[in-house]
Write a protein that holds these residues in place. Structure first.
Motif, PDB file in Angstrom:
ATOM      1  N   ASN A   1       0.819  -1.209   0.000  1.00  0.00           N
ATOM      2  CA  ASN A   1       0.000   0.000   0.000  1.00  0.00           C
ATOM      3  C   ASN A   1       0.862   1.271   0.000  1.00  0.00           C
ATOM      4  O   ASN A   1       0.434   2.315  -0.485  1.00  0.00           O
ATOM      5  CB  ASN A   1      -0.947  -0.003   1.194  1.00  0.00           C
ATOM      6  N   ALA A   2       2.061   1.186   0.527  1.00  0.00           N
ATOM      7  CA  ALA A   2       2.955   2.348   0.513  1.00  0.00           C
ATOM      8  C   ALA A   2       3.401   2.702  -0.904  1.00  0.00           C
ATOM      9  O   ALA A   2       3.685   3.861  -1.203  1.00  0.00           O
ATOM     10  CB  ALA A   2       4.170   2.089   1.391  1.00  0.00           C
ATOM     11  N   LYS A   3       3.431   1.693  -1.774  1.00  0.00           N
ATOM     12  CA  LYS A   3       3.835   1.905  -3.168  1.00  0.00           C
ATOM     13  C   LYS A   3       2.656   1.887  -4.129  1.00  0.00           C
ATOM     14  O   LYS A   3       2.835   1.977  -5.348  1.00  0.00           O
ATOM     15  CB  LYS A   3       4.847   0.834  -3.588  1.00  0.00           C
ATOM     16  N   ASN A   4       1.440   1.743  -3.582  1.00  0.00           N
ATOM     17  CA  ASN A   4       0.235   1.687  -4.422  1.00  0.00           C
ATOM     18  C   ASN A   4       0.361   0.633  -5.518  1.00  0.00           C
ATOM     19  O   ASN A   4       0.017   0.870  -6.685  1.00  0.00           O
ATOM     20  CB  ASN A   4      -0.047   3.054  -5.056  1.00  0.00           C
ATOM     21  N   THR A   5       0.863  -0.524  -5.142  1.00  0.00           N
ATOM     22  CA  THR A   5       1.154  -1.549  -6.127  1.00  0.00           C
ATOM     23  C   THR A   5       0.674  -2.915  -5.648  1.00  0.00           C
ATOM     24  O   THR A   5       0.807  -3.241  -4.457  1.00  0.00           O
ATOM     25  CB  THR A   5       2.660  -1.605  -6.427  1.00  0.00           C
ATOM     26  N   VAL A   6       0.144  -3.690  -6.574  1.00  0.00           N
ATOM     27  CA  VAL A   6      -0.206  -5.080  -6.314  1.00  0.00           C
ATOM     28  C   VAL A   6       0.653  -5.945  -7.230  1.00  0.00           C
ATOM     29  O   VAL A   6       0.966  -5.552  -8.349  1.00  0.00           O
ATOM     30  CB  VAL A   6      -1.710  -5.342  -6.529  1.00  0.00           C
ATOM     31  N   TYR A   7       1.028  -7.100  -6.705  1.00  0.00           N
ATOM     32  CA  TYR A   7       1.925  -7.995  -7.429  1.00  0.00           C
ATOM     33  C   TYR A   7       1.272  -9.367  -7.630  1.00  0.00           C
ATOM     34  O   TYR A   7       0.408  -9.772  -6.855  1.00  0.00           O
ATOM     35  CB  TYR A   7       3.233  -8.196  -6.651  1.00  0.00           C
ATOM     36  N   LEU A   8       1.729 -10.051  -8.653  1.00  0.00           N
ATOM     37  CA  LEU A   8       1.359 -11.446  -8.846  1.00  0.00           C
ATOM     38  C   LEU A   8       2.631 -12.213  -9.169  1.00  0.00           C
ATOM     39  O   LEU A   8       3.177 -12.083 -10.263  1.00  0.00           O
ATOM     40  CB  LEU A   8       0.336 -11.612  -9.973  1.00  0.00           C
ATOM     41  N   GLN A   9       3.109 -12.960  -8.184  1.00  0.00           N
ATOM     42  CA  GLN A   9       4.277 -13.810  -8.386  1.00  0.00           C
ATOM     43  C   GLN A   9       3.801 -15.132  -8.958  1.00  0.00           C
ATOM     44  O   GLN A   9       2.979 -15.812  -8.336  1.00  0.00           O
ATOM     45  CB  GLN A   9       5.007 -14.047  -7.069  1.00  0.00           C
TER      46      GLN A   9
END
Length: 118
Positions: free
Chosen positions: A73-81
């Motif tokens: 949330n600090a980077k406003n990013t969601v990831y998919l590994q």
């Protein structure tokens, strides 16, 4: 309004790994449930993985144990590994931001291509 930009797609051999990213801007990212969908050629778009604002995750059965969704949330990013990739994982992957109510809106990224092939 939320703008979503996916990145990280590409060509990978079976058994390989990729990490997709979806960067969000324009609203309060932390309140949105973030979802990864994928759409293979000639097929319907399908949910792959989701993560709520509270961090609860869910996956479609075919990716359980191979894919991991996370958010920063600090980077406003969601990831998919994505690990142990299979040819059946080949698709365009889309990021979706779903607001807690309809008033907050529902937003999509432009998609990123993932191709698993030898």
């Amino acid at each position: 309004q939320v703008q979503l930009v996916e990145s990280g797609g590409g060509l990978v051999q079976p058994g390989g790994s990729l990490r997709l990213s979806c960067a969000a801007s324009g609203s309060i990212f932390s309140i949105y449930t973030m979802v990864w969908y994928r759409q293979a050629p000639g097929k319907q778009r399908k949910l792959v993985a989701a993560i709520t604002s509270g961090g609860t995750t869910d996956y479609t059965d075919s990716v359980k144990g191979r894919f991991t969704i996370s958010r920063d949330n600090a980077k406003n990013t969601v990831y998919l590994q994505m690990n142990s990739l299979e040819p059946e994982d080949t698709a365009v992957y889309y990021c979706n931001a779903m607001g807690p109510t309809t008033a907050w809106g529902d937003y999509w990224g432009q998609g990123t291509q993932v191709t698993v092939s030898s």
